[in-house]
Every structure is written in structure tokens, then in C-alpha cells.
Design an enzyme around this catalytic site. Sequence first.
Site, short mmCIF file in Angstrom:
data_model
loop_
_atom_site.label_atom_id
_atom_site.label_comp_id
_atom_site.label_asym_id
_atom_site.label_seq_id
_atom_site.Cartn_x
_atom_site.Cartn_y
_atom_site.Cartn_z
N GLY A 175 2.46 1.92 10.58
CA GLY A 175 3.48 2.98 10.62
C GLY A 175 4.20 3.40 11.99
O GLY A 175 4.81 4.40 12.20
N LYS A 234 0.02 4.39 -0.27
CA LYS A 234 -0.47 5.54 0.29
C LYS A 234 -0.39 6.64 -0.49
O LYS A 234 -0.16 6.59 -1.77
CB LYS A 234 -0.11 5.75 1.58
CG LYS A 234 -0.37 4.40 2.65
CD LYS A 234 -0.01 4.81 4.13
CE LYS A 234 -0.24 3.19 4.75
NZ LYS A 234 -0.19 3.60 6.12
N SER A 291 3.30 -2.19 10.36
CA SER A 291 4.82 -2.19 10.51
C SER A 291 5.19 -3.68 10.28
O SER A 291 6.29 -4.09 10.99
CB SER A 291 4.94 -1.87 12.01
OG SER A 291 4.70 -0.43 12.39
N GLU A 347 -5.56 -4.96 10.80
CA GLU A 347 -4.52 -4.08 11.13
C GLU A 347 -4.91 -3.24 12.47
O GLU A 347 -5.75 -2.33 12.53
CB GLU A 347 -4.40 -2.98 10.14
CG GLU A 347 -4.20 -3.34 8.43
CD GLU A 347 -3.64 -2.54 7.55
OE1 GLU A 347 -2.41 -2.56 7.20
OE2 GLU A 347 -4.24 -1.32 7.30
N GLU A 354 -6.73 5.10 7.95
CA GLU A 354 -6.52 6.46 7.73
C GLU A 354 -7.62 7.12 6.86
O GLU A 354 -7.99 8.04 7.03
CB GLU A 354 -5.25 6.53 6.79
CG GLU A 354 -3.97 6.28 7.51
CD GLU A 354 -3.06 5.56 6.85
OE1 GLU A 354 -2.78 5.55 5.53
OE2 GLU A 354 -1.82 4.98 7.40
N HIS A 400 -9.63 1.64 5.02
CA HIS A 400 -8.27 1.73 5.77
C HIS A 400 -8.44 2.75 6.92
O HIS A 400 -9.19 3.70 6.88
CB HIS A 400 -7.37 2.15 4.66
CG HIS A 400 -5.83 2.33 5.59
ND1 HIS A 400 -5.37 3.07 6.34
CD2 HIS A 400 -4.84 1.08 5.22
CE1 HIS A 400 -4.17 2.64 6.67
NE2 HIS A 400 -3.67 1.54 6.12
N ASN A 419 0.80 -1.17 0.08
CA ASN A 419 -0.01 -0.03 -0.01
C ASN A 419 0.96 1.26 0.03
O ASN A 419 1.61 1.46 1.01
CB ASN A 419 -0.96 -0.03 1.48
CG ASN A 419 -1.83 1.32 1.47
OD1 ASN A 419 -1.88 2.31 0.43
ND2 ASN A 419 -2.55 1.26 2.69
#
Length: 258
Positions: free
Chosen positions: A177, A11, A216, A171, A100, A98, A9
Amino acid sequence: MKKPIIVGNWKLNGNKELINKFFIPLNKFLEKYYKKSTVVIAPPILYAAFIQHIFSSNKRNFFIGAQNTDLHSSGPFTGEISPSMLIDVEVDYVIIGHSERRLYHQEDNESTAKKFYILKKENLIPIVCIGETLKEKRDNQIQEKCKNQIDEIFKICGSKHAFNNSIIAYEPIWAIGSGRSADPEEVQRIANFIREYIELKANSEIKNFFIQYGGSVTPDNVKQLISQKDIDGFLIGGASLQLQEFTKIIKIINQMYS
Ligand code: PGA
């Protein structure tokens, strides 16, 4: 044995220069691996056609993914991209829900489930992201959170076969991250819970259903994670932008599977 599925991904990262440097060597590297694992890269969507063009005359050993879709197929929806447009630029997999997007674009379980429904209808493969915040983890609400996110998909798709040909990316939001991936055994417990919960609700075996872990993932932790029975692959952010790291991860996964 199931073929693991590894999704990068990107992003909001990358440009033509990176794409030119990244994809030819990746494709060459994958000549040896593509039969044993499925590799997908989800760049910012405007680059999909550019990647497609690079490989117009050579065989592509990876799939192209998207990071989002709109619910409509055309019309007055400024700034949106439809599933049929994704198909047009040879996208096969679409990440939805996601964390985000939930955080910065007010997406929720309902809009994610609607996107899941529409993607299935268009024969695209949804990668639906679920997972808990650090507070929810501390409050022992991981299963409850995942259950609610899955239930909404059953509610909107209304079918026992909703999860056939789909991917759930578990996730934990706090792991994304952060450089701090979740404990592999704990991920296994949750992945197993997700699989059993879906099978129970569907009252049947689900075909072509994968559970990924994301958060991560690096060459240092991937071996322990892929050794877990219910983890079928990964959704990888940061490390998927580094060709060396990403190919190392693919190599390690393949060693574990051969
Ligand atoms: P990360 O991102 O690998 O950089 O933690 C994962 C994701 O957000 O899908």
C-alpha cells in the site's frame, strides 16, 4: 510452464454496488484468459455468497478467495468463520498471516501455521503471507525472517509435503500500500531463496507450489516482476479494486507467458 496465479485482496473494501459493476465484465474479460492464468478475488467474506449467486447460472472464470479463517469448525467462537463454511460458499483459496492481521489482530507465526495446517486438511489452498519490515530489510534480516515464518509451518505440519498445493506470498511489509514496490531482481533473489529452502527442508520436489509477490503491484511494474524466474504470480491489494488496472495487469502477465 506454470500457470500464473493472480489474487486480488480486497481487504476491507467493496460493497454490492461495486460487486455488481465489477464481476460481470471481469468474468467476460477472463473468458479469453482463464485457461492461461488462475485469477482469484478475495472480497470481504460476507459477499462470497452474493458473488456465487450472480454466477449461479453462468460459468465463473475466476475463483473466490477468503482473507482469513478460524481454526475451529463450529462452536462458541463469536465472529469467526470456519473452513467448512468457506467451502460452503465456494471459496477455494484462503489468505492467512497477512501482515495487517499480524499487526492489528495479534496473529503470529504459530497461529498462521495452525491455520495453514487446517486449510490443507480441508483441501483449501492456503496463501500464506511472509515478509520483512523496513527495519528488518535495513538490518539484512530478510532471509532470516522468511526462514522463521516457513520453519513454523514445517514444525506444525510436520510433513515434508507440507507445501504441496500451497502458495507463499512474499510481501515486504514496507511495500504494501505504499506505492513503492520492491526491486524485481531483489524479489527474485528472495523468491529463489524461499523455493530452494523449502525444497531442501522437504528433501523433495514440491508439487503445485507457487510463490507470489505482493506490495504495490501495478500495470507499470508487473512486467518486470513477472519476468523473474521464481515469481509465479501476485497478491494484489489496491489495484485489484480498479477493474481497468486489474485487467491490464492480467493482460500483461498473459502476454509474458504466451
Ligand atoms: P497493495 O496490497 O497491492 O495495495 O500493496 C498488497 C497486499 O496487501 O496484499
